[in-house]
Design a protein around this motif. Structure first.
Motif, short mmCIF file in Angstrom:
data_model
loop_
_atom_site.label_atom_id
_atom_site.label_comp_id
_atom_site.label_asym_id
_atom_site.label_seq_id
_atom_site.Cartn_x
_atom_site.Cartn_y
_atom_site.Cartn_z
N GLU A 184 -5.37 -3.52 -3.01
CA GLU A 184 -4.42 -2.92 -2.08
C GLU A 184 -4.74 -3.47 -0.70
O GLU A 184 -5.89 -3.65 -0.35
N ALA A 201 -1.61 5.84 -4.82
CA ALA A 201 -1.16 4.95 -5.90
C ALA A 201 -2.37 4.30 -6.56
O ALA A 201 -2.47 4.22 -7.79
N LEU A 253 -3.70 4.78 -10.43
CA LEU A 253 -3.95 3.65 -11.32
C LEU A 253 -5.35 3.73 -11.90
O LEU A 253 -5.57 3.52 -13.10
N LEU A 303 -1.16 -4.33 -5.66
CA LEU A 303 -0.13 -3.50 -5.03
C LEU A 303 0.20 -4.16 -3.70
O LEU A 303 -0.65 -4.25 -2.82
N THR A 352 3.94 2.06 -9.32
CA THR A 352 2.69 2.37 -10.01
C THR A 352 2.93 3.33 -11.17
O THR A 352 2.43 3.14 -12.28
#
Lengths: 709, 709
Positions: free
Chosen positions: B60, B70, B74, B101, B138
């Motif tokens: 991320e 998110a 995950l 992401l 996600t």
């Protein structure tokens, strides 16, 4: 040192104690559902070794469902405590090293429901005259083991001092709970009878584990629908679950049901058709629920119908119902919570005035259920003058567990001291030592049927009670209903150990907090004998409330503040309610100079400048209580924080957050009271106390929010 | 074969299927709390191997809380699905084998909140223009993996068709829920703001996982207290949790708050002081909740105050509030659920009559929220004639998830077919294909602000919705609010796979049951276009109810049964409500001979002996529906039982028990209707159907129980 530094310092000490973290009960994700039945693994090696001598088998003779549940509970408990799967054995002659559950009509216990636990022939033997007793003994043994106590010289005998130990649920058929603060009702009437929520069983287990043997499922402001066949079969499905844990099911009844449900012209208790209707109704119930417990009745009280609607007495009403129960075990529990709308009367006196003349007129199957105090579950009340004054009528005591007047589910108030204060009060009816407890347990006046009832604080909240510490009130009520000689401290210790932590230091912090919590609440809420500063909702301070559909539904009726002083004169110069007590009691409370301060304003209108035994004037004393009460919540927060390393994090956070609310609201209460009373006392806040940051109008505005629809 | 044998036979087949038990989702103790986010381990080896190629890292860029959640989701999901702890990496240049992401203003999605998922440079890349979109992507990826679908050619792009996708909670400040059947409110106002129940986060997660981005916390019959600073900070504490999952918080407002809370003399929307009060109020809210969503308003409806109290219009009221929102993102959602007490009027026409003349007069910040049908969430209604007839005013649709008229929490009714039937209805306002969906999603009339609202079916029940299958309605609403082109079947399959079982055969049984459930309910409850057989509580059958404080609060107002026939004439010879529709729609429903049977009695008073397109008379057709509807519940029970081996035992039992209740109550409904209508039709129960075992009086008596206090 500032408070912050102090906390840091203590935290350091605690964290550096190596054994601390290991003592934490309940792993992560603990959400309070298991209550005090956590059965955390035994960690003391020597104790574990002792216990392991008795895991060869569990023996039960072939008995009923209750016994079966006792065995199951033992298996579950020991599996969790010791990591052992223990099998059940029927034949145990000459076997040793196990746990024997022995149902024995000749068991050496005082009561049918009592139990005895001792070592015999290399076994731990739990014996009782009844299956209930076996179950109670089993829970006692498991409690003993959860507390990691030695079984080397195991010998316990215990019998309940009260026969009917029951919860009253003020639960409505739509799932709401009157005065409930822990979610909605456990009882899902729209799902019954087909669907039986598995949670009913966990409820029954929890009750049995503390000795409760009865439950009234529905609100005393009762719906007639519970008398319909449709609802009777629903109740029967719940009763079936309760029965397996030795719990009898009761119903609150709507006195006018013969009219509204039965279609009769009247509900007059002397009308033969009405009597026949109830007889048939009770028979119908027993057909579905062979061990049905009985009826609880709120009649001619706060608008509920009753026998007085037909010019009859409470005894007429109760006896009619008792007649219907003649063929059965069931009883009629008739509440004495009555007071008429009379501007010149003192509500304090109402129950006595209505019920004492009826002593001796009740059917033996009737128990009169009396709230602990004369008004209505205030944070502190003198004992009800009915206790001791109806020698021919068994009087049960009704306590309130749900915190209607104790800050809902956000204030921590451990209630055992309230219950104990009441039970230990001396009525002097048969001379010194005639305590309320002895009245209620029948030992003083020979009641056949004895009763202790608690208005439940349970809802469908995952942790049952909303506030995690409120679980202790359920626990304490159960334990005291079994044995009212237990101390508040002993019960608090037990509960804390079973529920929160095994760390002794943390237990001290928590038990200390619990034991002081009620007095702290009284201090910021209703010190010195004040009462009922609530009206609209029983949540926000409203001491100024002076409008109501009847005089006793205002706040000013109770505190009687004026320019001269504060308090309700209940001496001969006032309502003379004190005359309802024996002279020895009257003497304690009759003289304003000698009345203990906690009861002062219950009985006297006291001048603002009056010097009290504390050396302070009334005004100063009031302010001292309001301020120190609110500040003591900070002390509670500190105690809780000290215990943090020994607590499950979720439980810690939950309580810590609620204590923050309590602190904010305690200041709110303090400000409301001092600002309001100041308008009469016309005095400044005593030196050393910081005056409120808000005005009276601002406080009123903040209260009004809670009165909006 | 008898039914019992048949079941036995099927059970045998199922049990003998070796893979079956392993397919069972959720281990013992499954209580429904996890909803469709169970993340059961992937069991398909080849699929697992595919997924394991992308577990080297999660990347991320350094963004806000939503992105952070998110990533967390995950990690949690993949840990559970694949048993892998996957670490987060910030720098991913040249790395492959992970999940990326990517927040990218230039991401190739149709909408800001849309997402794209595809394989790029050996990574699974989820990209979006917004953090919300990343979160939705996600959850879409995790859903894909929960369903064990291949990622070999992974390529998904999805954008929401509706901008405001929200739940409406009809939750009161005291914790009760109007028309709620799953316990008490999630929102614990007495605990806020200090205590933030961890469950709020699970609520937010569940909503985000299906694309819901707004929540109205309080009942449309609103308390003014929510406009106080005390409550605004409570709301802010909830909003903070919601924000982290891309959900905006809204409040229902009490139109008279300027008077009751603000102390003004009036709440007239044209009064400058009132306008100033609201402006200041909205500013006060934004100070605490910078992303506040807006207001939902029920005004001049069922006794609620509103602008008409001052001779103003709905537009005057809405525009005043919109003015207060000018500096902010927030919107005003104004409900069109209005109807006056007029004995000669047709309630069906009321909303159209009041709102159509106002088209073009609303501020652009106003959205008018219209219930799917013209009356009130009946099991089947024609679409509201407002849709399409206010081209200048964005109209949102309001569906009801909570089963106010669908058997509370004991009847299984999968509601996606209700929503779809409405959305797919053709208004013909711009010619053929002018569906309600196209009105609502703005594509037909160019609305800037588009809205789909669902009245929540959520409470504090452990499984959120009471009936386990009712979780599917929450799920379906969310999925349809994102993409109304999804089919009911597709959603049911998804939900069943995610929530109940991976076994395909069992899925077929359950999905089949779900898809037919609504029509079965209609059959025994309100077939052929009947409506509102409820009055007192919306639970028990009361088609005979003819007493109300206003004519449209009786049951007979709606069905108009008489000796001639049954149904409400809404053609030109009657109320002419049909004139509110376009000619093409009118044509479908204008002629009793051509009106599809499901809508017949909505528009026509039909003679008992009238031959219908089915070849049966009205009376015969009615009876056929009532009887086959009730009998079809037995079929539902059978389908559920067939799936048993593939289901968690607790969930199986829960639903099985509720189906038993449904069967009993379906017979109750059937009997109530046929016995009551028989008093008009004067005809025997058609051959082949066993006449009710009870009399009309007996049914009424059993209904009256539910009307008692």
């Amino acid at each position: 040192m500032t408070r912050k530094l102090l906390l840091l310092y203590f935290s350091f000490i605690l964290i550096s104690s190596a054994s601390f973290a290991a003592d934490t009960l309940s792993s992560d994700g603990e959400d309070g559902y298991k209550l005090w039945l956590k059965y955390e693994p035994v960690t003391e090696p020597s104790i574990k070794a002792e216990y392991l001598k008795y895991v060869a088998f569990i023996s039960e003779s072939d008995h009923g469902e209750i016994m079966h549940n006792a065995v199951q509970e033992l298996q579950t408990g020991l599996k969790s405590l010791l990591g052992k799967n223990i099998s059940v054995s029927k034949a145990v002659e000459n076997k040793s090293g196990g746990i024997v559950l022995r149902l024995d009509p000749k068991a050496d216990t005082k009561q049918q429901e009592g139990y005895r636990i001792q070592l015999t022939a290399g076994n731990i033997v739990v014996s009782s005259k009844s299956e209930n007793g076996i179950l109670y003994g089993t829970f006692a043994l498991l409690r003993h083991m959860q507390m990691q106590l030695s079984v080397k010289n195991l010998k316990m005998e215990s019998s309940p001092k009260i026969r009917y130990r029951m919860l009253n649920h003020w639960d409505n058929p739509d799932g709401t709970i009157e005065r409930g603060y822990a979610g909605s009702s456990l009882w899902k009437w729209y799902e019954l009878p087909e669907r039986v929520d598995p949670r009913y069983q966990d409820y029954a287990r929890a009750n049995a584990s503390v000795g409760i043997n009865g439950t009234v499922l529905n609100n005393v402001n009762a719906s007639a629908r519970f008398m319909s066949q449709e609802y009777i079969v629903k109740v029967a499905a719940v009763a079936k679950v309760m029965r397996r844990y030795g719990i009898k099911t009761y119903l609150s009844v709507y006195f006018a049901a013969p009219k509204t449900l039965g279609g009769l012209q009247t509900s007059d208790p002397l009308d033969p058709k009405v009597r026949a209707w109830w007889k048939e109704k009770v028979a119908q119930i027993y057909k579905e629920i062979p061990d049905f417990g009985g009826f609880l009745v709120k009649a001619n009280s706060e608008g509920e119908p009753g026998p007085q609607d037909y010019g009859r007495t409470h005894a007429d009403g109760a006896n009619m119902l008792a007649e219907a129960f003649q063929p059965y075990e069931g009883v009629v529990i008739w509440r004495a919570f009555v007071y008429k709308a009379d501007p010149n009367a003192d509500r304090f006196k109402a129950a006595y005035e209505e019920f004492v003349p009826l002593d001796g007129k009740f059917d033996p199957k009737v128990i009169v259920q009396v709230k602990n105090g004369p008004i209505d579950f205030q944070p502190r009340e003198p004992f009800s003058p009915l206790f001791g004054n109806m020698p021919k009528t068994p009087l049960g005591v009704e306590f309130q567990l749900t915190q209607e007047y104790l800050g809902f589910a956000t204030h921590a108030v451990y209630e055992a001291p309230i219950f104990k204060e009441n039970l230990d009060s001396d009525t002097y009816v048969n001379g010194k030592g005639s305590t309320v407890a002895k009245v209620v347990d029948g030992s003083l006046q020979g009641y056949m049927r004895t009763l202790m009832a608690g208005v439940a604080n349970i809802g469908n909240a995952r942790n049952w009670t909303g506030h995690p510490l409120a679980q202790a009130n359920w626990y304490a009520f159960g334990r005291l209903s079994w044995d009212h000689t237990l101390s508040s401290e002993q019960i608090a210790k037990e509960w804390t150990e079973l529920t929160l932590t095994r760390n002794k230091k943390a237990q001290e912090n928590i038990v200390g907090l619990m034991l002081r919590s009620r007095e702290i609440y009284v201090d910021y809420n209703t010190p010195l004998g004040l009462s009922r500063p609530w009206m609209g909702v029983h949540f926000a301070p409203e001491p100024w409330q002076n409008k109501g559909s009847r005089p006793d539904w205002t706040a000013v009726y109770y505190h009687r503040a004026d320019s001269a002083g504060l308090g309700f004169d209940r001496t001969a110069s006032g309502s003379n309610a004190l005359a309802q007590y024996r002279p020895e009691v009257r003497q304690q409370w009759n003289d304003p100079d000698k009345t203990p301060l906690p009861y002062l304003l219950w009985f006297h209108h006291v001048g603002w400048n009056k010097k009290l035994s504390s050396g302070r004037t009334l005004w100063e004393e009031l302010c001292t209580h309001f301020y120190t009460g609110a500040d003591s919540v900070v002390w509670m927060q500190q105690q809780w924080d000290l215990a943090k390393p020994a607590l499950d994090s979720q439980v810690y956070t939950d309580v810590a957050e609620r204590l923050k609310i309590q602190r904010r609201e305690a200041v709110w209460w303090r400000d409301a009271w001092v600002l309001y009373l100041q308008t009469f006392a016309k005095k400044p806040i005593p030196k050393g106390f910081e005056p409120p940051k808000q005005t009276l109008e601002e406080v009123k505005k903040s209260v009004n929010i809670y009165l909006m629809k």
